[in-house]
Design a protein around this motif. Structure first.
Motif, PDB file in Angstrom:
ATOM      1  N   GLY A 248      -3.031  -3.868   9.269  1.00  0.00           N
ATOM      2  CA  GLY A 248      -3.821  -4.341   7.916  1.00  0.00           C
ATOM      3  C   GLY A 248      -5.296  -4.140   8.140  1.00  0.00           C
ATOM      4  O   GLY A 248      -5.804  -3.398   7.385  1.00  0.00           O
ATOM      5  N   GLY A 253      -9.000  -3.241   5.790  1.00  0.00           N
ATOM      6  CA  GLY A 253      -8.993  -4.321   5.284  1.00  0.00           C
ATOM      7  C   GLY A 253      -9.811  -5.593   5.646  1.00  0.00           C
ATOM      8  O   GLY A 253     -10.009  -5.576   6.908  1.00  0.00           O
ATOM      9  N   SER A 254     -10.448  -6.491   4.942  1.00  0.00           N
ATOM     10  CA  SER A 254     -11.158  -7.472   5.745  1.00  0.00           C
ATOM     11  C   SER A 254     -10.237  -8.443   6.038  1.00  0.00           C
ATOM     12  O   SER A 254      -9.102  -8.442   5.508  1.00  0.00           O
ATOM     13  CB  SER A 254     -11.985  -8.340   4.395  1.00  0.00           C
ATOM     14  OG  SER A 254     -11.318  -8.998   3.392  1.00  0.00           O
ATOM     15  N   SER A 257      -8.322 -10.527   3.137  1.00  0.00           N
ATOM     16  CA  SER A 257      -7.515  -9.775   2.284  1.00  0.00           C
ATOM     17  C   SER A 257      -6.304  -9.438   3.133  1.00  0.00           C
ATOM     18  O   SER A 257      -5.013  -9.468   2.693  1.00  0.00           O
ATOM     19  CB  SER A 257      -8.082  -8.396   1.782  1.00  0.00           C
ATOM     20  OG  SER A 257      -8.524  -7.581   2.711  1.00  0.00           O
ATOM     21  N   VAL A 258      -6.549  -9.079   4.418  1.00  0.00           N
ATOM     22  CA  VAL A 258      -5.355  -9.034   5.240  1.00  0.00           C
ATOM     23  C   VAL A 258      -4.596 -10.259   5.329  1.00  0.00           C
ATOM     24  O   VAL A 258      -3.003 -10.120   5.067  1.00  0.00           O
ATOM     25  CB  VAL A 258      -5.352  -8.496   6.722  1.00  0.00           C
ATOM     26  CG1 VAL A 258      -4.330  -8.526   7.515  1.00  0.00           C
ATOM     27  CG2 VAL A 258      -6.238  -7.180   6.693  1.00  0.00           C
ATOM     28  N   ARG A 261      -2.967 -10.746   1.647  1.00  0.00           N
ATOM     29  CA  ARG A 261      -2.110  -9.658   0.778  1.00  0.00           C
ATOM     30  C   ARG A 261      -0.897  -9.409   1.879  1.00  0.00           C
ATOM     31  O   ARG A 261      -0.014  -8.488   1.333  1.00  0.00           O
ATOM     32  CB  ARG A 261      -2.872  -8.389   0.436  1.00  0.00           C
ATOM     33  CG  ARG A 261      -4.027  -8.926  -0.579  1.00  0.00           C
ATOM     34  CD  ARG A 261      -4.200  -7.756  -1.172  1.00  0.00           C
ATOM     35  NE  ARG A 261      -5.192  -8.199  -2.366  1.00  0.00           N
ATOM     36  CZ  ARG A 261      -6.386  -7.912  -2.613  1.00  0.00           C
ATOM     37  NH1 ARG A 261      -7.004  -7.380  -1.932  1.00  0.00           N
ATOM     38  NH2 ARG A 261      -7.022  -8.445  -4.058  1.00  0.00           N
ATOM     39  N   VAL A 262      -1.218  -9.454   3.066  1.00  0.00           N
ATOM     40  CA  VAL A 262      -0.082  -8.953   4.083  1.00  0.00           C
ATOM     41  C   VAL A 262       0.676  -9.974   4.807  1.00  0.00           C
ATOM     42  O   VAL A 262       1.771 -10.239   4.890  1.00  0.00           O
ATOM     43  CB  VAL A 262      -0.791  -8.012   5.224  1.00  0.00           C
ATOM     44  CG1 VAL A 262       0.295  -7.671   6.137  1.00  0.00           C
ATOM     45  CG2 VAL A 262      -1.306  -6.705   4.314  1.00  0.00           C
TER      46      VAL A 262
ATOM     47  N   MET B  84     -15.053  -2.520   9.521  1.00  0.00           N
ATOM     48  CA  MET B  84     -14.149  -2.153   8.316  1.00  0.00           C
ATOM     49  C   MET B  84     -14.527  -0.535   7.847  1.00  0.00           C
ATOM     50  O   MET B  84     -13.374   0.183   7.728  1.00  0.00           O
ATOM     51  CB  MET B  84     -14.116  -2.846   6.889  1.00  0.00           C
ATOM     52  CG  MET B  84     -13.807  -4.417   7.143  1.00  0.00           C
ATOM     53  SD  MET B  84     -13.978  -5.211   5.612  1.00  0.00           S
ATOM     54  CE  MET B  84     -15.183  -6.579   6.252  1.00  0.00           C
ATOM     55  N   PHE B 100       4.454  -2.342   5.505  1.00  0.00           N
ATOM     56  CA  PHE B 100       4.288  -3.854   5.294  1.00  0.00           C
ATOM     57  C   PHE B 100       5.361  -4.094   4.806  1.00  0.00           C
ATOM     58  O   PHE B 100       5.928  -3.860   3.691  1.00  0.00           O
ATOM     59  CB  PHE B 100       2.971  -3.997   4.357  1.00  0.00           C
ATOM     60  CG  PHE B 100       1.798  -3.697   5.026  1.00  0.00           C
ATOM     61  CD1 PHE B 100       1.547  -4.176   6.236  1.00  0.00           C
ATOM     62  CD2 PHE B 100       0.786  -2.897   4.469  1.00  0.00           C
ATOM     63  CE1 PHE B 100       0.288  -3.999   6.931  1.00  0.00           C
ATOM     64  CE2 PHE B 100      -0.338  -2.516   4.992  1.00  0.00           C
ATOM     65  CZ  PHE B 100      -0.692  -3.109   6.150  1.00  0.00           C
ATOM     66  N   THR B 102       6.638  -6.727   2.678  1.00  0.00           N
ATOM     67  CA  THR B 102       6.612  -7.204   1.436  1.00  0.00           C
ATOM     68  C   THR B 102       6.402  -6.160   0.358  1.00  0.00           C
ATOM     69  O   THR B 102       6.523  -6.414  -0.795  1.00  0.00           O
ATOM     70  CB  THR B 102       5.662  -8.468   1.154  1.00  0.00           C
ATOM     71  OG1 THR B 102       4.423  -8.030   1.665  1.00  0.00           O
ATOM     72  CG2 THR B 102       6.084  -9.662   2.075  1.00  0.00           C
ATOM     73  N   MET B 103       5.963  -4.729   0.835  1.00  0.00           N
ATOM     74  CA  MET B 103       5.491  -4.088  -0.178  1.00  0.00           C
ATOM     75  C   MET B 103       6.543  -2.793  -0.256  1.00  0.00           C
ATOM     76  O   MET B 103       7.266  -2.381   0.648  1.00  0.00           O
ATOM     77  CB  MET B 103       4.145  -3.124   0.244  1.00  0.00           C
ATOM     78  CG  MET B 103       3.154  -4.475   0.231  1.00  0.00           C
ATOM     79  SD  MET B 103       1.637  -3.548   0.565  1.00  0.00           S
ATOM     80  CE  MET B 103       0.584  -4.861   1.079  1.00  0.00           C
ATOM     81  N   GLY B 112      -3.890   0.516   1.774  1.00  0.00           N
ATOM     82  CA  GLY B 112      -5.291   0.566   2.056  1.00  0.00           C
ATOM     83  C   GLY B 112      -6.518   0.332   1.076  1.00  0.00           C
ATOM     84  O   GLY B 112      -7.461  -0.409   1.262  1.00  0.00           O
ATOM     85  N   LYS B 114      -5.704  -1.402  -1.711  1.00  0.00           N
ATOM     86  CA  LYS B 114      -5.518  -2.891  -2.071  1.00  0.00           C
ATOM     87  C   LYS B 114      -6.271  -3.750  -1.088  1.00  0.00           C
ATOM     88  O   LYS B 114      -6.944  -4.465  -1.635  1.00  0.00           O
ATOM     89  CB  LYS B 114      -4.037  -3.059  -1.994  1.00  0.00           C
ATOM     90  CG  LYS B 114      -3.696  -4.326  -2.907  1.00  0.00           C
ATOM     91  CD  LYS B 114      -2.185  -4.569  -3.087  1.00  0.00           C
ATOM     92  CE  LYS B 114      -1.689  -5.755  -3.551  1.00  0.00           C
ATOM     93  NZ  LYS B 114      -0.440  -6.204  -3.262  1.00  0.00           N
ATOM     94  N   LEU B 115      -6.111  -3.291   0.217  1.00  0.00           N
ATOM     95  CA  LEU B 115      -6.739  -4.322   0.991  1.00  0.00           C
ATOM     96  C   LEU B 115      -8.265  -4.027   0.834  1.00  0.00           C
ATOM     97  O   LEU B 115      -9.039  -5.019   1.615  1.00  0.00           O
ATOM     98  CB  LEU B 115      -6.360  -4.100   2.393  1.00  0.00           C
ATOM     99  CG  LEU B 115      -4.874  -4.234   2.865  1.00  0.00           C
ATOM    100  CD1 LEU B 115      -4.488  -3.894   4.185  1.00  0.00           C
ATOM    101  CD2 LEU B 115      -4.602  -5.943   2.982  1.00  0.00           C
ATOM    102  N   ASN B 116      -8.643  -2.870   0.542  1.00  0.00           N
ATOM    103  CA  ASN B 116     -10.074  -2.634   0.429  1.00  0.00           C
ATOM    104  C   ASN B 116     -10.792  -3.183  -0.827  1.00  0.00           C
ATOM    105  O   ASN B 116     -11.754  -2.879  -1.364  1.00  0.00           O
ATOM    106  CB  ASN B 116     -10.620  -1.230   0.718  1.00  0.00           C
ATOM    107  CG  ASN B 116     -10.448  -0.965   2.225  1.00  0.00           C
ATOM    108  OD1 ASN B 116     -11.206  -1.610   2.904  1.00  0.00           O
ATOM    109  ND2 ASN B 116      -9.493  -0.266   2.652  1.00  0.00           N
ATOM    110  N   ASN B 117      -9.710  -3.490  -1.598  1.00  0.00           N
ATOM    111  CA  ASN B 117     -10.198  -4.125  -3.261  1.00  0.00           C
ATOM    112  C   ASN B 117     -10.643  -2.887  -3.874  1.00  0.00           C
ATOM    113  O   ASN B 117     -11.671  -3.094  -4.790  1.00  0.00           O
ATOM    114  CB  ASN B 117     -11.330  -5.190  -3.121  1.00  0.00           C
ATOM    115  CG  ASN B 117     -10.512  -6.542  -2.530  1.00  0.00           C
ATOM    116  OD1 ASN B 117      -9.436  -6.952  -2.632  1.00  0.00           O
ATOM    117  ND2 ASN B 117     -11.592  -7.302  -1.559  1.00  0.00           N
TER     118      ASN B 117
END
Lengths: 355, 256
Positions: A248, A253-254, A257-258, A261-262, B84, B100, B102-103, B112, B114-117
Motif C-alpha cells: 500500500g 498511499g499515505s 489511507s493505507v 482502505r487496505v 509518497m 489487496f 478485499t479488492m 494506487g 484510490k490510496l492517493n485520493n
C-alpha cells in the motif's frame, strides 16, 4: 563432491543409527523410504533434513520386517490411549454444557411464548394470582430486552471505535513504552472482577449524576468490553502480512489511507468477530448493572434513568418465589441470543476471512 | 555533472544498517541508465533486497534501520522528496504476490489512485484498468472476471496483477524484489517476457538469486556479497569475464 546416503523410515521417523544407513544390498530394509542426499563429510543424522540437498523417495526391495517393528505395537497402544483420553475429556466437558441447555429448555419452554417479548415483567401479586389459579405466568421481559438493547448500544458506541483506535496504535507502535503499558493495562482490565468495575463506575458516574442510570450501566459494560476490543483489533492487524502495508505504501498511499482502505478492511473479519464476542460476553453481565443501572419495572429509553436488563430481571425473578418460573424462560432467551451471536461470529470469521 | 542527468537512479555511498555498527549494505555506489534492466545478484543475506528497499524509502517504516549516503532519482535526492512521491515514481513489486485481498481485480489495478485520493471518471478508470492489464498481458485472461477478488487468480496472474497495479501509476522506475521466486516455471517465463517488454516504458531494477534469470533478462548486473557491491557492469561481461574472484566463485557455484 561426496554424498552421504541416509535412510529415514517414513512411518516412524525414528532416528536411525549407523547400522541402519541405506545399503542397497541390505535385504532387511523394506518398503518406501526417504533417502537424503547431502553434500559434505558429516555423517551425523539430521532429523530436520534441513541440510539435505535433495530428497528422494525410493522403493526398496521387499524382505524381512524391519528392526524397529518391535516397538510399533507399544507405540500404537500409546497412540490409542492418548486418543481415547482426549475423547473422554471432550465428552466430560460437553456434559455440563448440554445439561444446562436441557435444564433451561425443560423448565423454560412453558413460559417461552410471545408474551415474553411483548409484555413487561409482572408484579409479584399478578404472578401469585396466576400461580394460584394454575395458569402460566402473565407478562414477559420486554422492559429487560429494551433495557439491554439501550445499555448495550451505548456501550458499543463508546467501546468499539475507541478500542479499534487503541488496537491500531498497539499493532503499529507496539514496542513503545506507552504501548506496552496500555497492553498490560488492557490485559489487567480483563481480569478485574465485574462487580469491581461496577462499583468503580458507581463512584465515577452514579454518584456525580445523583442516581442510577442506563448511562452508568453502559459505561460499566464499555469498560469491560474495551480491553477485549483492543486486543482483538491488535491481534487481527498483526495477523496481516507486512507486505500488505508495504504494498500500500509503495503505491504512494499515505499512512492513513493505507490503514483505512487496505489494512482495516483486510482485518475486518477479525475486528468484527472480536467485537461480537466482546458484546456477547458483557450481554449477560449482572453484577456491574446491579450497582449502576439498578433496574426498572417499566420500559425506559431515557439514558439518565434507572433501566432494567434481561440479566437484572433474571436476578429479580430469582429473588421472588412467585416469579421464579420466569427465571428459566428469560435465561433461555439470554442464552439463545448469546449463542446466536457466538455462532454468527464464528461463521463470519470463516466466511469473510481474506486470503 | 553530465553523469547525474544520464542516470535515472544514482546511488552514492549508500549504507544501510539494521542495528548500530552492523552494515547490511555497505557503501554502495552505482548509476542506472534509463530503460535498462539491472539485476542485483548475490547469496542470501547479502543486502540485495535491503538496497532495493532503500530506494523507495521503505526502511523508514521500521525503527533502528539507518540509511546513509545519497540516492538520486532523476537527479533529485529521494530523501528530500516526499516519500509518497518517491514511491509513486519508483513502484515496487514484491517477492510474494500481494494483491489487496478485499479488492476486486479492477479495484486492485486502481488501488494506487484510490490510496492517493485521486478521483477519476468512469471512462478514465476503465481506460487505466484495460491499459495496465494489457501491458502485463493479463487483460485477455481476466477481462470477464474484473469484479472477482484479486486473490482468486493464480499465483502468476496475481503477480502480473501486482505489476499492473504498480504500472497503473506510471512509475519511471520499477523495483522488483525476487518477483518470480514464489512462482512456477511457466509463470516465471511469462514474467520474464513481460520484463523485457516493459523495458520500453520503465527502468527496471530486479533482485534475483536465480543467475540464469539475471543472464536472460538483464542488461547490467550487480553482484553483492556481505553488503558490499563487488562488481557492477554489463551482464554479458560479468558472466563471461568477471573481474572479481568472488563473482567468479559465485557464478561457478563455489559458494552461495
Amino acid at each position: 563432491m561426496r554424498h552421504t546416503l541416509e535412510v529415514l523410515n517414513q512411518d516412524t521417523s525414528q532416528p536411525c543409527d549407523r547400522s541402519q544407513r541405506y545399503n542397497p544390498t541390505d535385504r532387511k530394509v523394506t518398503t518406501q523410504q526417504i533417502v537424503m542426499l547431502r553434500p559434505g563429510r558429516s555423517q551425523r543424522y539430521d532429523p530436520t533434513g534441513r541440510n539435505a540437498t535433495t530428497q528422494q523417495v525410493v522403493t526398496l526391495r521387499p524382505g524381512k520386517p524391519q528392526r524397529y517393528d518391535s516397538s510399533r505395537n507399544s507405540r500404537r497402544i500409546k497412540d490409542r490411549l492418548f486418543f481415547y483420553l482426549v475423547c473422554c475429556c471432550t465428552f466430560l466437558t460437553l456434559i455440563p454444557l448440554f445439561l444446562i441447555l436441557w435444564e433451561l429448555i425443560q423448565k423454560g419452554y412453558r413460559q417461552f411464548n410471545l408474551g415474553l417479548f411483548t409484555q413487561v415483567a409482572p408484579t409479584s401479586m399478578e404472578a401469585m394470582l396466576a400461580r394460584i389459579s394454575g395458569d402460566a405466568l402473565p407478562g414477559g421481559i420486554l422492559n429487560g430486552i429494551t433495557g439491554t438493547l439501550l445499555i448495550l448500544f451505548v456501550a458499543i458506541l463508546a467501546a468499539i471505535p475507541l478500542g479499534i483506535w487503541v488496537g491500531i496504535y498497539l499493532a503499529e507502535k507496539g514496542e513503545r513504552p506507552l504501548a506496552r503499558l496500555v497492553r498490560n493495562l488492557a490485559d489487567l482490565l480483563q481480569g478485574i472482577p465485574s462487580i469491581v468495575t461496577g462499583i468503580i463506575v458507581y463512584i465515577w458516574v452514579v454518584r456525580p449524576m445523583g442516581g442510577y442510570s442506563a448511562l452508568a450501566g453502559s459505561v460499566a459494560l464499555a469498560v469491560m468490553m474495551l480491553p477485549m476490543v483492543i486486543r482483538s483489533t491488535e491481534e487481527s492487524l498483526k495477523m496481516l502480512p507486512a507486505s500488505l502495508k508495504e504494498a500500500g505504501l509503495s503505491l504512494g498511499g499515505s499512512y492513513a489511507s493505507v490503514m483505512l482502505r487496505v489494512l482495516l478492511p483486510s482485518a475486518f473479519s477479525g475486528l468484527f468477530t472480536g467485537s461480537l464476542i466482546a458484546i456477547s460476553r458483557v450481554m449477560g453481565e449482572t453484577a456491574p448493572l446491579l450497582v449502576t443501572a439498578l433496574g426498572a419495572a417499566a420500559i425506559n429509553w431515557d439514558l439518565s434513568r434507572p433501566t432494567s436488563s434481561v440479566s437484572l430481571l433474571i436476578w429479580e425473578f430469582y429473588n421472588d418465589p412467585n416469579l421464579a418460573p420466569l427465571v428459566w424462560s428469560s435465561s433461555l432467551l439470554l442464552l439463545l441470543i448469546i449463542l446466536c451471536i457466538n455462532l454468527s461470529a464464528k461463521s463470519i470469521a470463516t466466511k469473510w476471512k481474506t486470503q | 555533472m553530465e553523469d547525474t542527468v544520464k542516470y535515472i537512479l544514482e546511488l552514492k555511498n549508500v549504507s544501510v544498517s539494521y542495528s548500530p555498527g552492523k552494515q547490511a549494505v555497505d557503501n554502495v555506489s552505482a548509476g542506472i541508465q534509463p530503460h535498462t534492466v539491472t539485476a542485483i545478484m548475490g547469496p542470501s543475506g547479502c543486502g540485495k533486497s535491503t538496497l532495493l528497499r532503500a530506494v523507495n524509502r521503505l526502511h523508514e517504516l521500521y525503527r533502528d534501520i539507518r540509511t546513509t549516503g545519497e540516492i538520486l532519482l532523476k537527479g533529485e535526492s529521494v530523501f528530500r522528496m516526499n516519500p509518497m512521491q518517491v514511491r509513486r515514481l519508483a513502484g515496487m513489486v514484491f517477492q510474494r504476490p500481494n494483491p489487496f485481498p478485499t479488492m476486486s481485480v479492477y479495484g486492485n489495478v486502481l488501488a494506487g489512485y484510490k490510496l492517493n485520493n485521486i478521483s477519476l471518471s468512469q471512462a478514465e478508470k476503465d481506460g487505466i484498468v484495460e491499459r495496465s492489464l494489457r501491458s502485463v498481458n493479463l487483460w485477455d485472461e481476466v477481462k470477464d472476471s474484473l469484479n472477482k477478488k484479486g486473490t482468486f487468480l493464480s499465483g502468476g496472474q496475481q503477480q502480473r496483477l501486482c505489476i499492473a497495479r504498480t504500472l497503473a501509476l506510471k512509475p519511471e522506475l520499477l523495483l522488483m524484489d525476487e518477483p518470480t521466486s514464489a512462482l512456477d516455471p511457466i509463470s516465471t517465463a511469462r514474467i520474464e517476457e513481460l520484463i523485457l517488454e516493459l523495458k520500453k516504458q520503465v527502468t527496471i531494477l530486479i533482485v534475483t538469486h536465480n543467475m540464469s534469470q539475471a543472464a536472460r533478462i538483464s542488461d547490467q548486473s550487480m553482484f553483492m556479497y556481505l553488503g558490499e557491491l563487488v562488481e557492477f557492469g554489463p551482464t554479458k561481461q560479468m558472466f563471461t569475464k568477471p573481474r572479481d574472484k568472488r563473482t567468479e566463485d559465485y557464478l561457478t557455484g563455489a559458494f552461495g
